[in-house]
Design an enzyme around this catalytic site. Structure first.
Site, PDB file in Angstrom:
ATOM      1  CD  GLU B  56       2.727  -3.035  -7.736  1.00 43.67           C
ATOM      2  OE1 GLU B  56       1.833  -3.210  -6.884  1.00 43.67           O
ATOM      3  OE2 GLU B  56       2.783  -2.012  -8.448  1.00 43.67           O
ATOM      4  CG  PHE B 118       5.030  11.281  -7.899  1.00 43.71           C
ATOM      5  CD1 PHE B 118       4.025  11.257  -6.938  1.00 43.71           C
ATOM      6  CD2 PHE B 118       4.856  10.536  -9.051  1.00 43.71           C
ATOM      7  CE1 PHE B 118       2.877  10.510  -7.122  1.00 43.71           C
ATOM      8  CE2 PHE B 118       3.707   9.788  -9.251  1.00 43.71           C
ATOM      9  CZ  PHE B 118       2.713   9.778  -8.288  1.00 43.71           C
ATOM     10  CD  GLN B 119       4.318   6.334  -8.372  1.00 37.91           C
ATOM     11  OE1 GLN B 119       4.935   6.069  -9.386  1.00 37.91           O
ATOM     12  NE2 GLN B 119       3.093   5.857  -8.135  1.00 37.91           N
ATOM     13  CE  LYS B 168      10.631   7.859 -16.768  1.00 39.27           C
ATOM     14  NZ  LYS B 168       9.396   8.623 -16.559  1.00 39.27           N
ATOM     15  CG  MET B 485      -2.751 -22.538  12.622  1.00 40.76           C
ATOM     16  SD  MET B 485      -2.920 -24.280  13.066  1.00 40.76           S
ATOM     17  CE  MET B 485      -2.073 -25.086  11.700  1.00 40.76           C
TER      18      MET B 485
END
Lengths: 216, 583
Positions: B56, B118-119, B168, B485
Site C-alpha cells: 500500500e 479485526f483489522q 464497511k 549519502m
C-alpha cells in the site's frame, strides 16, 4: 508570553483533537482551552490561551486557519477584549473547620467583597461561584488560604474571551449575524469601519479588566 | 426545464465510484481487503482503471507521482488496519511536498468501531498530522459530500493529501444519489488570502530600488501554473533565477536568467549570489533548512519579498520585509503591470563571471579515466532525451540520496513536472512506485526511475506492478554498494566510520529478469550512452544496473549549520581520478 485566540470552529467529532494536535505539533503548551456553543448553528467557539514566544502569534493563528474545521480565528489582547473565567470553590465551613461556627458568616463576607455567589450550602461546606478575571479569582483563593480556610475543591473553566465592540473579522462580517437582517450594503454604509484600529488608546478607557458588570 | 426525476438509490460503494468518476478520476492505485471489498465489488460498473500495487505504500506514492506528473488529484485505496497504516509514509510524503492526493480506506463496520475489531485501526487519528484533512464516514448518504469535499480540499489553496475512511456498513448501505449535486466543488479561496494593496506598493518600491535581486523559484510556481508569469517577471526586470529542488523545471534550465539549484548541494555561484543579493523574491517556496543553511547568516544584505499561498509560512523560517499572501499567478498578474522594464544585465554578468573554474572542475568535463561516475550516467540520460528531442516529454522520478542531488545538478530540466522527487520528507523507496504513477498519468512520456541501490530495494516489489500494467518505464539503478549519502556524511562528519552504510544488493538485472523485465549492467563510461538509448527505445520496461564509483561524494556541499557561502566546493582535482592507473 500568553496569547489568547478565539476560534469559531465546526461542531463535529474530532474537532478538539485537531486543535489540540496542532498545538502539540508546534510544541506549544495550552494554558487553558474552553469550548462551547456559539451564536451560530453547528459551530463552537473556543478560547485558547497558550504560552508561546511573542512572534509566534501570527503563525499559530495562520496554522489554526489552515485547519479545515476552522471558520474564523482572532487573536485578542487584554485591552481589546473581555476575558473572564468561571470558578467553583468548595470551602470547609462546619463546626469542625478551622474557623468553627464563625466560618459561614466569614465566608459570606468574603464572598460579598469579591462578588462571589454562594451556590451551595451543606452542613460541612460552602460552595462559591465566582466569575471574573483570572487575577480576581486567584485573589479570592489566596485570601481564603491566607485566612486559614480549608479549601476542599477548586474547579476553574479557564479563560473565555470576547472582543469588545463590533467584531473586526471580515469572515464573520461576510457570514452576517444569525437572527438579524441579512448583511446588506446599505446597512454597511452607515456603520463606521470597525476594522479600523482605534485612533488612540483613550478609546479603550473603560476597558480595564477589573471593571465589569455584575450579572444577575 | 427538464422534468425532475427522483434521484436513483445506490449503495455507498457505488456512490463512491460515481463521485470519483464525476471528479474526473480515471485511474486509482490500491490493494483490496476485507473492509473495502464492497467498494472493489462495485468497481466493475464504473469506467475507472484500478492498478493493483504490491504494497500500500506503493499505492500512496503512485497517487503522489500521478498527481505530480499530471497536476490532477491522485487517488489511492487500501483496506482497514494494516492496509491503511501502510499508506502513512506515502501520505506524509505528499503532505510535506503539498501534493493533492485523496486516499480512500475501508474501515470496520460502524457498529464495532472502537472495539479493536479485526483489522481495525484509528487511521483518521493516525493521519491527523500528515493529511490536510481527513474524514470518517459511517453513513452511505455522507459518502458523496465527504469525497467531494476531500477533492476540493486536496486541490484548494496549498494542495495536500486528504483521507476518507469509510466504514464497511456505509459501503453496503444504500442512499439516494443525485449526480447533479455530486458535481465537483469549486476550489475554495482561503479567507485570509488577500494581499494588501499597501504591500504591493512596498513590493514595487523594493523591486525598483534593488540592484542585485535574485528570484527564488519554488514548487508553488508549478502548483499555481505561474511559469509564464514568473518568466515574464524575471525578464522584465532582468532578475536572475535560483530554483529549489522542487522548483526545478518551473523555469527552463537553459534560460539565460536561470542560475540553477540553490541550497545544500546547489552550485557555488548560485549560493554566493544569494548571499550577495540585496533583494530576494521568494516565489512559492518556504525557506526550507536545506535551502537557507544557517538562518542567522542567510542573505544578510537582502530585503525579502515572499509571495506565498500559505499564511503560516510567512516569517516561519526567514523574516521577510513584504509578504504577498495569495495565489502566485494572480499576485504576479497584479504586480507585473506596475513594474517598468529594465534592461541592465550587469548583475547577471557579475554572477556568470563568478562561476570561474566551477565548470572546469566539474566531473563531466574531465576526461574518461575508466571510472564510471553517477554524474556521467545522469548527464547521458539527459543528453539522450535532448538528442531524441524528448526534453519536454521526459519525466525523471528520483529516489532520495546522492543520486537525487546528482540528478538535480546534471539533468537540465526544461519543462514543468519533468522532475518527480520527494523533497520535504526525503522518502527512500519513493522512485519506483511514483514512476508507475507518473507513467500512468503520462503514458506518452518517457519515464525514468533514477534510484540508488538502497532506496530501490525498499519498494522493488513494485517491479511486478510494472509488468502487470505493461508500463514502459526505464530504471537506472545507481549502484555504489553504499547508502551513499549516509556514507558521505559519515566520511565528512563521523570520521569515516561507515556504520551500517555498506549495503549488499541482489543482482538487479536478474531481479528484473525474474519479473520479466529486461536489463543490463553497465560499469564503464563508454557503454552508458548506447545502453540508455537502447532502454529508451525498447518500448517496454528496462532496468540498467550502473556500477558506479563507490566512494564518490556530492559537491558542492554546505555542512549543516554552516552559511550558504561556506560551501565545500568540488575538489580542484578529483583525488579519485588520480587513482585511475589501475584501469
Amino acid at each position: 508570553m500568553l496569547h489568547t485566540f478565539v476560534a469559531l470552529v465546526e461542531d463535529k467529532p474530532g474537532v478538539l483533537t485537531r486543535v489540540a494536535s496542532l498545538f502539540r505539533r508546534l510544541n506549544i503548551n495550552i494554558v487553558s482551552l474552553t469550548v462551547g456553543e456559539s451564536e451560530r448553528a453547528d459551530t463552537s467557539r473556543m478560547t485558547i490561551v497558550c504560552e508561546a514566544p511573542e512572534g509566534a502569534a501570527h503563525r499559530i493563528r495562520a496554522s489554526l486557519y489552515k485547519l479545515e474545521i476552522t471558520v474564523d480565528v482572532d487573536e485578542v489582547g487584554r485591552s481589546e477584549a473581555v476575558i473572564r473565567e468561571l470558578c467553583l470553590i468548595k470551602v470547609a465551613a462546619g463546626p469542625n473547620s478551622p474557623h468553627g461556627q464563625q466560618s459561614r458568616s466569614q465566608i459570606f463576607e468574603l464572598a460579598t467583597v469579591f462578588r462571589a455567589r454562594v451556590v451551595d450550602l451543606a452542613p460541612e461546606s460552602i460552595m462559591l461561584e465566582m466569575t471574573g478575571a483570572a487575577s480576581k479569582i486567584e485573589g479570592l483563593i489566596q485570601v481564603l488560604r491566607e485566612s486559614s480556610f480549608d479549601i476542599l475543591e477548586v474547579s476553574r473553566t479557564g479563560r473565555m474571551a470576547m472582543r469588545r465592540g463590533h467584531h473586526t473579522s471580515r469572515v464573520l462580517k461576510a457570514l452576517g449575524t444569525p437572527g438579524s437582517q441579512p448583511f446588506s450594503a446599505e446597512q454597511n454604509a452607515d456603520e463606521p469601519d470597525y476594522a479600523l484600529k482605534p485612533a488612540s488608546e483613550d478609546f479603550l478607557a473603560n476597558q480595564f479588566p477589573e471593571v465589569h458588570e455584575e450579572e444577575q | 426545464m427538464e422534468p425532475q426525476t427522483p434521484a436513483p438509490t445506490l449503495t455507498g460503494a457505488e456512490i463512491l465510484w460515481a463521485v470519483l468518476a464525476g471528479e474526473g478520476v480515471t485511474t486509482v492505485f490500491g490493494y483490496p481487503g476485507g473492509a473495502i471489498l464492497p467498494i472493489y465489488d462495485a468497481l466493475r460498473k464504473f469506467p475507472i482503471h484500478h492498478v493493483l500495487v504490491r504494497h500500500e505504500q506503493g499505492a500512496a506514492h503512485m497517487a503522489d507521482g500521478y498527481a505530480r506528473a499530471s497536476g490532477r488529484v491522485g487517488v489511492c485505496m487500501a483496506t482497514s488496519g494494516p492496509g491503511a497504516t501502510n499508506l502513512v509514509t506515502g501520505l506524509a510524503t505528499a503532505m510535506l511536498d503539498s501534493i493533492p492526493v485523496v486516499a480512500i480506506t475501508g474501515q470496520v463496520s460502524s457498529k464495532v468501531l472502537g472495539s479493536d475489531a479485526f483489522q481495525e485501526v484509528d487511521i483518521t487519528g493516525i493521519t491527523l498530522p500528515i493529511t490536510k484533512h481527513n474524514f470518517l464516514v459511517t453513513r452511505a448518504e455522507d459518502i458523496a459530500p465527504a469525497v467531494r469535499r476531500a477533492f476540493q480540499i486536496a486541490r484548494s489553496g496549498r494542495p495536500g493529501p486528504v483521507l476518507v475512511d469509510i466504514t464497511k456498513d456505509a459501503q453496503q448501505a444504500t442512499a439516494a444519489f443525485d449526480f447533479e449535486t455530486a458535481k465537483p466543488l469549486p476550489v475554495r479561496p482561503h479567507p485570509m488570502l488577500r494581499a494588501e494593496s499597501t504591500s504591493f506598493q512596498q513590493a514595487v518600491d523594493l523591486i525598483l530600488g534593488a540592484r542585485r535581486p535574485i528570484l527564488l523559484a519554488g514548487h508553488g510556481i508549478t502548483q499555481s501554473g505561474a511559469e509564464a508569469e514568473v518568466l515574464a517577471f524575471a525578464e522584465a526586470r532582468q532578475i536572475p533565477i535560483a530554483t529549489t529542488l522542487l522548483g526545478l523545471g518551473s523555469i527552463p534550465a537553459g534560460h539565460p536568467l536561470s542560475l540553477g539549484m540553490m541550497g545544500m548541494h546547489g552550485e557555488s555561484w548560485v549560493n554566493t549570489a544569494i548571499q550577495q543579493s540585496d533583494l530576494l523574491l521568494a516565489f512559492g517556496m518556504r525557506f526550507d533548512d536545506r535551502v537557507t543553511g544557517n538562518i542567522a547568516s542567510y542573505a544578510p544584505k537582502a530585503k525579502k519579498i515572499h509571495i506565498e499561498i500559505d499564511p503560516s509560512e510567512i516569517n516561519k523560517n526567514v523574516k521577510v520585509d513584504v509578504a504577498l499572501i495569495g495565489d502566485l499567478k494572480e499576485t504576479l498578474a497584479r504586480l507585473l503591470p506596475q513594474l517598468p522594464k529594465k534592461m541592465d544585465a550587469s548583475w547577471l554578468k557579475e554572477i556568470n563571471a563568478s562561476k570561474g573554474t566551477a565548470a572546469v572542475r566539474d566531473i563531466i568535463n574531465l576526461p574518461d579515466n575508466g571510472h564510471l561516475y553517477a554524474a556521467h550516467v545522469i548527464h547521458d540520460i539527459w543528453r539522450e532525451a535532448q538528442a531524441a528531442g524528448r526534453e519536454h516529454d521526459t519525466v525523471i522520478v528520483t529516489d532520495v540520496g546522492q543520486h537525487q542531488m546528482w540528478e538535480a545538478q546534471y539533468f537540465k530540466h526544461e519543462a514543468p513536472r519533468s522532475l518527480v522527487t520527494s523533497g520535504g520528507l526525503g522518502t527512500m523507496g519513493f522512485a519506483l512506485p511514483a514512476a508507475i504513477g507518473a507513467k500512468s498519468a503520462c503514458p506518452q512520456k518517457d519515464v525514468w526511475v533514477i534510484a540508488g541501490d538502497g532506496g530501490f530495494q525498499m519498494t522493488a516489489c513494485e517491479l511486478s506492478t510494472i509488468v502487470q500494467e505493461g508500463l514502459a518505464i526505464n530504471i537506472a539503478v545507481i549502484n555504489n554498494g553504499f547508502l551513499g549519502m549516509v556514507r558521505q556524511w559519515q566520511e565528512t562528519f563521523y570520521d569515516k566510520n561507515y556504520s551500517a552504510s555498506p549495503i549488499l544488493s541482489p543482482d538487479f538485472v536478474k531481479l528484473a529478469g525474474a519479473h520479466g523485465i529486461e536489463g543490463a549492467t553497465v560499469s564503464t563510461r563508454r557503454d552508458v550512452t548506447s545502453t540508455v538509448t537502447h532502454a529508451r527505445t525498447s518500448g517496454k520496461a528496462f532496468l540498467i544496473n550502473f556500477h558506479v564509483e563507490k566512494e564518490d561524494a556530492v559537491y558542492p556541499m554546505i555542512a549543516p549549520g554552516a552559511a550558504l557561502h561556506e560551501m565545500v566546493r568540488r575538489p580542484d582535482r578529483d583525488p579519485l581520478l588520480e587513482t585511475a592507473e589501475d584501469e
